[in-house]
Write an enzyme that holds these catalytic residues in place. Sequence first.
Site, PDB file in Angstrom:
ATOM      1  N   GLN A 123       0.887  -1.386   0.094  1.00 43.62           N
ATOM      2  CA  GLN A 123      -0.099   0.009   0.021  1.00 43.62           C
ATOM      3  C   GLN A 123       0.896   1.097  -0.108  1.00 43.62           C
ATOM      4  O   GLN A 123       0.283   2.317  -0.327  1.00 43.62           O
ATOM      5  CB  GLN A 123      -0.915   0.020   1.164  1.00 43.62           C
ATOM      6  CG  GLN A 123      -2.224  -1.248   1.186  1.00 43.62           C
ATOM      7  CD  GLN A 123      -2.672  -0.931   2.393  1.00 43.62           C
ATOM      8  OE1 GLN A 123      -2.634  -1.449   3.426  1.00 43.62           O
ATOM      9  NE2 GLN A 123      -3.724  -0.072   2.169  1.00 43.62           N
TER      10      GLN A 123
ATOM     11  N   CYS B 280     -10.788   0.338   3.289  1.00 43.06           N
ATOM     12  CA  CYS B 280      -9.324   0.196   2.911  1.00 43.06           C
ATOM     13  C   CYS B 280      -8.592   1.611   2.831  1.00 43.06           C
ATOM     14  O   CYS B 280      -9.388   2.268   1.876  1.00 43.06           O
ATOM     15  CB  CYS B 280      -9.321  -0.899   1.931  1.00 43.06           C
ATOM     16  SG  CYS B 280      -7.576  -0.947   1.357  1.00 43.06           S
ATOM     17  N   LEU B 281      -7.554   1.787   3.036  1.00 47.67           N
ATOM     18  CA  LEU B 281      -6.917   3.043   2.701  1.00 47.67           C
ATOM     19  C   LEU B 281      -6.466   3.028   1.247  1.00 47.67           C
ATOM     20  O   LEU B 281      -6.072   4.184   0.827  1.00 47.67           O
ATOM     21  CB  LEU B 281      -5.432   3.225   3.555  1.00 47.67           C
ATOM     22  CG  LEU B 281      -5.790   3.180   4.988  1.00 47.67           C
ATOM     23  CD1 LEU B 281      -4.331   3.292   5.987  1.00 47.67           C
ATOM     24  CD2 LEU B 281      -6.522   4.393   5.484  1.00 47.67           C
TER      25      LEU B 281
ATOM     26  N   GLU C  22      -5.296  -7.476   5.773  1.00 46.34           N
ATOM     27  CA  GLU C  22      -3.836  -7.091   5.575  1.00 46.34           C
ATOM     28  C   GLU C  22      -3.059  -8.298   4.600  1.00 46.34           C
ATOM     29  O   GLU C  22      -2.408  -7.791   3.689  1.00 46.34           O
ATOM     30  CB  GLU C  22      -3.185  -6.908   6.891  1.00 46.34           C
ATOM     31  CG  GLU C  22      -3.686  -5.508   7.502  1.00 46.34           C
ATOM     32  CD  GLU C  22      -3.944  -4.347   6.632  1.00 46.34           C
ATOM     33  OE1 GLU C  22      -3.190  -4.074   5.708  1.00 46.34           O
ATOM     34  OE2 GLU C  22      -5.016  -3.737   6.902  1.00 46.34           O
TER      35      GLU C  22
ATOM     36  N   HIS D  54      -3.591  -8.238   1.203  1.00 41.76           N
ATOM     37  CA  HIS D  54      -2.855  -7.344   0.561  1.00 41.76           C
ATOM     38  C   HIS D  54      -1.555  -7.864  -0.003  1.00 41.76           C
ATOM     39  O   HIS D  54      -1.189  -7.545  -1.031  1.00 41.76           O
ATOM     40  CB  HIS D  54      -2.501  -6.191   1.445  1.00 41.76           C
ATOM     41  CG  HIS D  54      -3.578  -4.927   1.207  1.00 41.76           C
ATOM     42  ND1 HIS D  54      -4.022  -4.189   0.275  1.00 41.76           N
ATOM     43  CD2 HIS D  54      -4.343  -4.407   2.383  1.00 41.76           C
ATOM     44  CE1 HIS D  54      -5.010  -3.342   0.553  1.00 41.76           C
ATOM     45  NE2 HIS D  54      -5.157  -3.545   1.790  1.00 41.76           N
TER      46      HIS D  54
HETATM   47 ZN    ZN Z   1      -6.558  -2.250   2.770  1.00 44.83          ZN
END
Ligand code: ZN
Length: 176
Positions: free
Chosen positions: A39, A87-88, A130, A133
């Site tokens: 990310q 989610c960022l 996570e 990801h």
């Molecule tokens: Zn996320």
Amino acid sequence: MLHSPATPVVTFDTELRTLVEDMFETMDAAPGVGLAAPQVGIPLRLFTFNYTDDNDQPWRGVAINPELWITPVPAGHADEDEDIEGCLSFPGERFPLRRAESAVLRAVTLDQQPFEIPAHGWLARIFQHEFDHLNGTLYVDRLGHPYAKEVKKITKKRSWGVPGLTWMPGVDHLED
Ligand code: ZN
């Protein structure tokens, strides 16, 4: 990069330590309960997490080269209140998604010490999110009808889904 599997960490040096410090800072600024290295543009298998559970027990740390063992995901529809996730890397939105109720996280620390955390409920959800990801999966990729369609629309409208797009937690305020 968000849709590519990350590679294991092999070098435990000061550079890695700095990366982890930066990730904690970014996660706290967002604010978020977890942040995976892809990310922030680093294709390595690690994530940070920060969550206080219902018993006021704080869970904060970094999981490097994690393994995750999960119980079967319950059948049925996701609950609009109980199963809501964000989610960022898909900022400003929340969608419901069914997750396994329990998980066991196994990983190593910055000092290469192995550790294990049995998790339930939200903590288990954070670990699953996570961990995804690191395998190039976003929670929005897992959504069913009708949310998947909505995600498609938003992605198109905001011109997301192309390489190189970024935002700066603590500056852009997309999540707080
Ligand atoms: Zn996320």
